[in-house]
Structures are given as structure tokens and as C-alpha cells.
Enzyme design. Structure first.
Site, PDB file in Angstrom:
ATOM      1  N   LEU A 103      46.470  49.410  10.272  1.00  7.78           N
ATOM      2  CA  LEU A 103      45.976  48.714  11.463  1.00  7.78           C
ATOM      3  C   LEU A 103      45.127  47.502  11.074  1.00  7.78           C
ATOM      4  O   LEU A 103      44.065  47.254  11.650  1.00  7.78           O
ATOM      5  CB  LEU A 103      45.168  49.661  12.358  1.00  7.78           C
ATOM      6  CG  LEU A 103      45.923  50.877  12.905  1.00  7.78           C
ATOM      7  CD1 LEU A 103      44.986  51.769  13.725  1.00  7.78           C
ATOM      8  CD2 LEU A 103      47.108  50.454  13.736  1.00  7.78           C
ATOM      9  N   CYS A 104      45.608  46.766  10.062  1.00  8.27           N
ATOM     10  CA  CYS A 104      44.850  45.610   9.571  1.00  8.27           C
ATOM     11  C   CYS A 104      45.778  44.432   9.297  1.00  8.27           C
ATOM     12  O   CYS A 104      45.532  43.640   8.375  1.00  8.27           O
ATOM     13  CB  CYS A 104      44.073  45.985   8.314  1.00  8.27           C
ATOM     14  SG  CYS A 104      45.094  46.715   7.018  1.00  8.27           S
ATOM     15  N   GLY A 105      46.845  44.311  10.078  1.00  9.63           N
ATOM     16  CA  GLY A 105      47.751  43.191   9.903  1.00  9.63           C
ATOM     17  C   GLY A 105      48.470  43.263   8.568  1.00  9.63           C
ATOM     18  O   GLY A 105      48.907  44.327   8.120  1.00  9.63           O
TER      19      GLY A 105
END
Length: 318
Positions: A103-105
Site C-alpha cells: 500500500l505504498c505505490g
């Protein structure tokens, strides 16, 4: 005609997701502030330590070359430190630093791609050598294991309560294996923190300790060399060069690993905050579109019902 119940359920689901992403954004932002303060405080010290060590090592190398003297490990006045030794790169170790969560690109993916690119170049390129990996972070470990790479050591949970002592665990493994000849070179692969929305994927040589880099521009390079030569001429070694290196080199190793870990940690929180902010805004747009579709479907249903009532009333009149 769209199902009104299904649209309502979808709106409720997206709103719940939006609350989660908004909360994750706030948490990542708070952690980013602390991580950013730590890396900004450490970075100048780490860079200056590297600069001083490289300058001292370069000065000693040049002195040894000028004198055409063979380095004697038992002579305290000679340059000798096992971590300065250059040898043919037959076996190389990569220290890969990623996050433990997603969930951090593209934060983790960028490091993994750079690692995979380095591995393929080592296997088939001009620098052909056997490559092994040390992983810090679950995402990097899982990526390499899926591709059949050799993971020599994994350090789980290192980011929880990160401090210099935890960085020394990694340093001890690297230094001991380099000194006994298991690896001929060690490289760091990590994301250097630039800002909350920008991280630079970096591959740095850690061992043997690299020589000072030079600018591509010739004029800048000459100016730099002149200043560097003037600086080297002022160095006085007390008690002797070897004792200075024995103090500087372990310090440089610990600080370099610790800095890379802090860069990775700050970069992860920045990337996660940016990704969750984008997800929150996207959820808002989705809710707006679904609400519009819901209102249109509801209005169409009401219009249809009215037309049926009017049609029935007209039929009764006849």
C-alpha cells in the site's frame, strides 16, 4: 436499469474504504515526520564521515603508488585495512532494503526491479559474477525467493524500534563475510528519501570502500581535484594512518547501513502517505459517480412508476 440496492451497497463499501485510507494517510504522515527528522539529522554526519574516510584512503593510496611500496600489514605506518582491499568480483553481495508492507505505490517495486536488473547483469553481463542477497524487509525477500535468487541472510523486523544497534547486526554479517573472502564486493540497493512524494532508487557500493567520485565536467573536476589536493596536504595522522582507519572504517560501515535503513523507512512512510492520499481522493470521486448514478436510477424508477400510474388512470377513464 441499475439495481438501486446494489449501488447503495457499493457506496457504503467505498465510504468504508475511504475511512481506512484516510486513517492510514494520517498515521503514515505522523510517522513520516519523525522518520524525516531522524534522516535529516543523520545525513550530513554520514556524508561527512564518508567524505573524510574516502579522502584519507585516497591520500594513502596515492602515497603508496608514488612510493611504489608494497603494503605491509604489520607496518602501522602503511595503508592496510581489509575493507579497502580491491579484488576481482567473483561473488557479490547485494543488501536489498524494502518495506515490510505494501500500500505504498511503486516504492517496493522500484527496489525489486533494480535488484532484478543488477542480478541479470551480473549473470550475463561484462561484470559476470555470482550474486547473493541480504534482505531487509518482507517484500524484497518474497520477491527474490519467487525468482529463485540466493538469499544468504534475512533480517526480519529490523524497522521496529530502528536504532544503531540493529544496524550493527547487518554490519557484522557483511564485514565478517567480506573479510573472510566469502564476497568480493557489497552493494546497497534502497530508496533514498527526497521528499514525501519522491524517492530515488539507489545502488551504492559499500565494500570495498569506494574511491572519491569525480564530476563529469572537466572544469569542475579540475577545481575539485585542486581543492582535494590542498585538503590532503593538510592531513596529519595521529597516532598513525592505520590506527585512524581502524577507527574510521567501522564507524563508516555502521553509519552507512543505519543511514540506508532510515532513508528506506522515511521513504516508505512518504510513499504510503502519498498512495493513501491518492486512494482517498479516488474514493471520493467514485462515491460522487455512484451517487450520481444512484440518483439517476432512482429518478428513472420514480418516473416509470408515475407513468404506470397515469397510464392506469387513463385506462380506467376509457
Amino acid at each position: 436499469m441499475p439495481n438501486l440496492k446494489a449501488i447503495r451497497k457499493r457506496i457504503t463499501s467505498v465510504k468504508a474504504t475511504q475511512k481506512i485510507t484516510r486513517a492510514m494517510k494520517m498515521v503514515a504522515g505522523a510517522r513520516l515526520n519523525r522518520a524525516q527528522q531522524r534522516i535529516l539529522a543523520l545525513r550530513p554526519y554520514a556524508l561527512k564521515t564518508q567524505e573524510v574516510l574516502q579522502s584519507v584512503a585516497d591520500s594513502m593510496r596515492e602515497h603508496a603508488e608514488d612510493e611504489a611500496a608494497k603494503v605491509d600489514p604489520h607496518d602501522p605506518d602503511e595503508l592496510f585495512h581489509p575493507l579497502l582491499e580491491y579484488r576481482p568480483e567473483k561473488k557479490v553481495l547485494y543488501v536489498v532494503m524494502t518495506g515490510d508492507r505494501g500500500l505504498c505505490g511503486g516504492f517496493n517495486a522500484n527496489v525489486n526491479k533494480a535488484t532484478d536488473r543488477e542480478r541479470k547483469e551480473r549473470e550475463s553481463g561484462e561484470r559476470a559474477a555470482e550474486a547473493e542477497f541480504v534482505t531487509i524487509g518482507r517484500k524484497g525477500r518474497e520477491y527474490l525467493q519467487r525468482r529463485g535468487a540466493t538469499v544468504a541472510q534475512d533480517f526480519p523486523g529490523l524497522y521496529d524500534g530502528l536504532n544503531l544497534e540493529k544496524a550493527r547486526q547487518v554490519t557484522h554479517f557483511i564485514v565478517s563475510n567480506f573479510e573472510n573472502g566469502t564476497y568480493d564486493a557489497v552493494y546497497l540497493v534502497y530508496n533514498e528519501f527526497k521528499s514525501a512524494i519522491s524517492q530515488k532508487t539507489t545502488v551504492d557500493q559499500l565494500l570495498p570502500i569506494p574511491k572519491s567520485s569525480e564530476k563529469a565536467d572537466k572544469n569542475d573536476k579540475n577545481d575539485k581535484n585542486d581543492k582535494s589536493d590542498a585538503l590532503k596536504a593538510e592531513f596529519l595522522y595521529e597516532p598513525n594512518p592505520r590506527a585512524l582507519l581502524e577507527r574510521l572504517v567501522p564507524m563508516y560501515m555502521d553509519i552507512s547501513i543505519y543511514r540506508a535503513l532510515l532513508e528506506t523507512q522515511a521513504g516508505f512512510f512518504g510513499a504510503q502517505m502519498t498512495a493513501m492520499d491518492a486512494a482517498t481522493r479516488n474514493a471520493k470521486d467514485v462515491i460522487a459517480r455512484l451517487s450520481l448514478a444512484y440518483n439517476r436510477a432512482r429518478q428513472a424508477a420514480i418516473t416509470t412508476e408515475l407513468m404506470e400510474i397515469i397510464g392506469g388512470a387513463e385506462a380506467l377513464k376509457e
